[in-house]
Design an enzyme around this catalytic site. Sequence first.
Site, PDB file in Angstrom:
ATOM      1  N   GLY A   1     -17.811  21.249 -40.550  1.00 45.60           N
ATOM      2  CA  GLY A   1     -17.267  21.329 -39.194  1.00 45.60           C
ATOM      3  C   GLY A   1     -17.980  20.480 -38.151  1.00 45.60           C
TER       4      GLY A   1
ATOM      5  N   GLU B   1     -24.457  22.341 -34.935  1.00 50.79           N
ATOM      6  CA  GLU B   1     -23.356  23.213 -35.382  1.00 50.79           C
ATOM      7  C   GLU B   1     -22.073  22.857 -34.645  1.00 50.79           C
ATOM      8  OE1 GLU B   1     -22.138  25.364 -37.243  1.00 50.79           O
ATOM      9  OE2 GLU B   1     -23.508  26.944 -37.865  1.00 50.79           O
ATOM     10  N   ASP B   2     -20.929  23.167 -35.248  1.00 49.35           N
ATOM     11  CA  ASP B   2     -19.651  22.982 -34.551  1.00 49.35           C
ATOM     12  C   ASP B   2     -19.409  24.132 -33.567  1.00 49.35           C
ATOM     13  OD1 ASP B   2     -19.333  24.866 -36.594  1.00 49.35           O
ATOM     14  OD2 ASP B   2     -17.447  24.042 -37.334  1.00 49.35           O
TER      15      ASP B   2
ATOM     16  N   ASP C   1     -19.950  31.702 -33.576  1.00 50.99           N
ATOM     17  CA  ASP C   1     -18.958  32.764 -33.376  1.00 50.99           C
ATOM     18  C   ASP C   1     -19.699  34.107 -33.472  1.00 50.99           C
ATOM     19  OD1 ASP C   1     -16.398  33.917 -33.227  1.00 50.99           O
ATOM     20  OD2 ASP C   1     -16.074  33.769 -35.371  1.00 50.99           O
ATOM     21  N   THR C   2     -19.749  34.730 -34.654  1.00 50.93           N
ATOM     22  CA  THR C   2     -20.496  35.983 -34.793  1.00 50.93           C
ATOM     23  C   THR C   2     -22.010  35.737 -34.751  1.00 50.93           C
ATOM     24  OG1 THR C   2     -20.581  35.821 -37.200  1.00 50.93           O
ATOM     25  CG2 THR C   2     -18.691  36.999 -36.257  1.00 50.93           C
TER      26      THR C   2
ATOM     27  N   THR D   1     -23.807  32.766 -39.442  1.00 50.80           N
ATOM     28  CA  THR D   1     -24.135  31.494 -40.099  1.00 50.80           C
ATOM     29  C   THR D   1     -25.474  30.968 -39.578  1.00 50.80           C
ATOM     30  OG1 THR D   1     -21.788  31.020 -40.228  1.00 50.80           O
ATOM     31  CG2 THR D   1     -23.256  29.162 -40.545  1.00 50.80           C
TER      32      THR D   1
ATOM     33  N   LYS E   1     -18.756  30.875 -28.710  1.00 51.04           N
ATOM     34  CA  LYS E   1     -17.856  31.989 -28.379  1.00 51.04           C
ATOM     35  C   LYS E   1     -18.733  33.227 -28.182  1.00 51.04           C
ATOM     36  CE  LYS E   1     -14.213  31.070 -31.634  1.00 51.04           C
ATOM     37  NZ  LYS E   1     -13.333  31.659 -32.657  1.00 51.04           N
TER      38      LYS E   1
ATOM     39  N   PHE F   1      -8.938  30.973 -31.737  1.00 50.67           N
ATOM     40  CA  PHE F   1      -9.254  30.134 -32.891  1.00 50.67           C
ATOM     41  C   PHE F   1      -8.914  28.697 -32.543  1.00 50.67           C
ATOM     42  CE2 PHE F   1      -9.037  28.256 -37.073  1.00 50.67           C
ATOM     43  CZ  PHE F   1     -10.177  28.805 -37.655  1.00 50.67           C
TER      44      PHE F   1
ATOM     45  N   ASP G   1     -11.590  22.953 -38.573  1.00 55.41           N
ATOM     46  CA  ASP G   1     -10.401  22.986 -39.423  1.00 55.41           C
ATOM     47  C   ASP G   1      -9.644  24.303 -39.355  1.00 55.41           C
ATOM     48  OD1 ASP G   1     -12.432  24.578 -40.792  1.00 55.41           O
ATOM     49  OD2 ASP G   1     -11.092  24.520 -42.528  1.00 55.41           O
TER      50      ASP G   1
ATOM     51  N   ARG H   1      -9.076  18.514 -38.922  1.00 55.22           N
ATOM     52  CA  ARG H   1     -10.426  18.088 -38.500  1.00 55.22           C
ATOM     53  C   ARG H   1     -10.374  16.733 -37.792  1.00 55.22           C
ATOM     54  NH1 ARG H   1     -14.176  21.424 -41.148  1.00 55.22           N
ATOM     55  NH2 ARG H   1     -13.643  22.057 -43.260  1.00 55.22           N
TER      56      ARG H   1
HETATM   57  P1  5GP Z   1     -20.233  32.596 -37.432  1.00 54.90           P
HETATM   58  O1  5GP Z   1     -21.083  32.728 -38.650  1.00 54.90           O
HETATM   59  O2  5GP Z   1     -20.992  32.301 -36.169  1.00 54.90           O
HETATM   60  O3  5GP Z   1     -19.292  33.763 -37.279  1.00 54.90           O
HETATM   61  O4  5GP Z   1     -19.241  31.414 -37.698  1.00 54.90           O
HETATM   62  C1  5GP Z   1     -19.630  30.116 -37.687  1.00 54.90           C
HETATM   63  C2  5GP Z   1     -18.653  29.261 -38.469  1.00 54.90           C
HETATM   64  O5  5GP Z   1     -17.329  29.824 -38.478  1.00 54.90           O
HETATM   65  C3  5GP Z   1     -18.514  27.930 -37.788  1.00 54.90           C
HETATM   66  O6  5GP Z   1     -19.488  27.014 -38.238  1.00 54.90           O
HETATM   67  C4  5GP Z   1     -17.091  27.540 -38.141  1.00 54.90           C
HETATM   68  O7  5GP Z   1     -17.079  26.861 -39.380  1.00 54.90           O
HETATM   69  C5  5GP Z   1     -16.345  28.844 -38.275  1.00 54.90           C
HETATM   70  N1  5GP Z   1     -15.576  29.179 -37.052  1.00 54.90           N
HETATM   71  C6  5GP Z   1     -15.848  30.139 -36.130  1.00 54.90           C
HETATM   72  N2  5GP Z   1     -14.921  30.154 -35.152  1.00 54.90           N
HETATM   73  C7  5GP Z   1     -14.061  29.165 -35.439  1.00 54.90           C
HETATM   74  C8  5GP Z   1     -12.884  28.646 -34.784  1.00 54.90           C
HETATM   75  O8  5GP Z   1     -12.425  29.083 -33.714  1.00 54.90           O
HETATM   76  N3  5GP Z   1     -12.263  27.604 -35.406  1.00 54.90           N
HETATM   77  C9  5GP Z   1     -12.705  27.057 -36.580  1.00 54.90           C
HETATM   78  N4  5GP Z   1     -12.005  26.054 -37.088  1.00 54.90           N
HETATM   79  N5  5GP Z   1     -13.805  27.510 -37.216  1.00 54.90           N
HETATM   80  C10 5GP Z   1     -14.470  28.546 -36.654  1.00 54.90           C
END
Ligand code: 5GP
Length: 174
Positions: free
Chosen positions: A43, A98-99, A102-103, A106, A130, A151, A158, A164
């Site tokens: 990403g 990082e792209d 979210d939570t 990762t 987010k 999203f 993606d 992408r």
């Molecule tokens: P986390 O572990 O913080 O929940 O998620 C991180 C990963 O989830 C990001 O690196 C990304 O790949 C994916 N992700 C989270 N939100 C989005 C979103 O709105 N769109 C996309 N395409 N990927 C997301």
Amino acid sequence: MKIEIESTLISEAEIQRRVRELGQQISEDHHNRELVLVCVLKGAALFFADLFRALSIPVRCEFIQLASYDDRTESSGHVRIVQGLNENLRNSDVVIVEDIVDTGQTLTVLMEEIQALEPASVKVCSLLDKPTRRTVTATIDYVGFEIPDAFVVGYGLDYAQKYRNLREIFCIKT
Ligand code: 5GP
């Protein structure tokens, strides 16, 4: 599943302007330091390529690949390392690129992985944040844009491995 692109959230010009600002800031903060930028695949690939070129100081690059989504719009909650790091990071300053955070799960896995390699410091640069979705604490040192709980796709992000290559960031309806 068919998706519909709902609206442009961030334009190409806004992205490029912010990437230049972040590049300048990271360069100032790591002046005369041994810096390694770590790209989190897939990403962050497009953001990374632009940010890397926006730096005005000597810098090395490394790539790590993680997976958690399995082609869905909700994280599976299990973060896997698909490809690890090769470079020696000991005593270097590391900036993880990082792209989107979210939570925060990762990022937690990544931090553990990188801290184990004993770098001098670790910072995080994420194009998107987010904050309302966080389930674990995550510190982001450089944030491109804070976005609402939607999203998004484009500029590296993606949906089921597609979209992408879009130059802007879009919200989608699934
Ligand atoms: P986390 O572990 O913080 O929940 O998620 C991180 C990963 O989830 C990001 O690196 C990304 O790949 C994916 N992700 C989270 N939100 C989005 C979103 O709105 N769109 C996309 N395409 N990927 C997301």
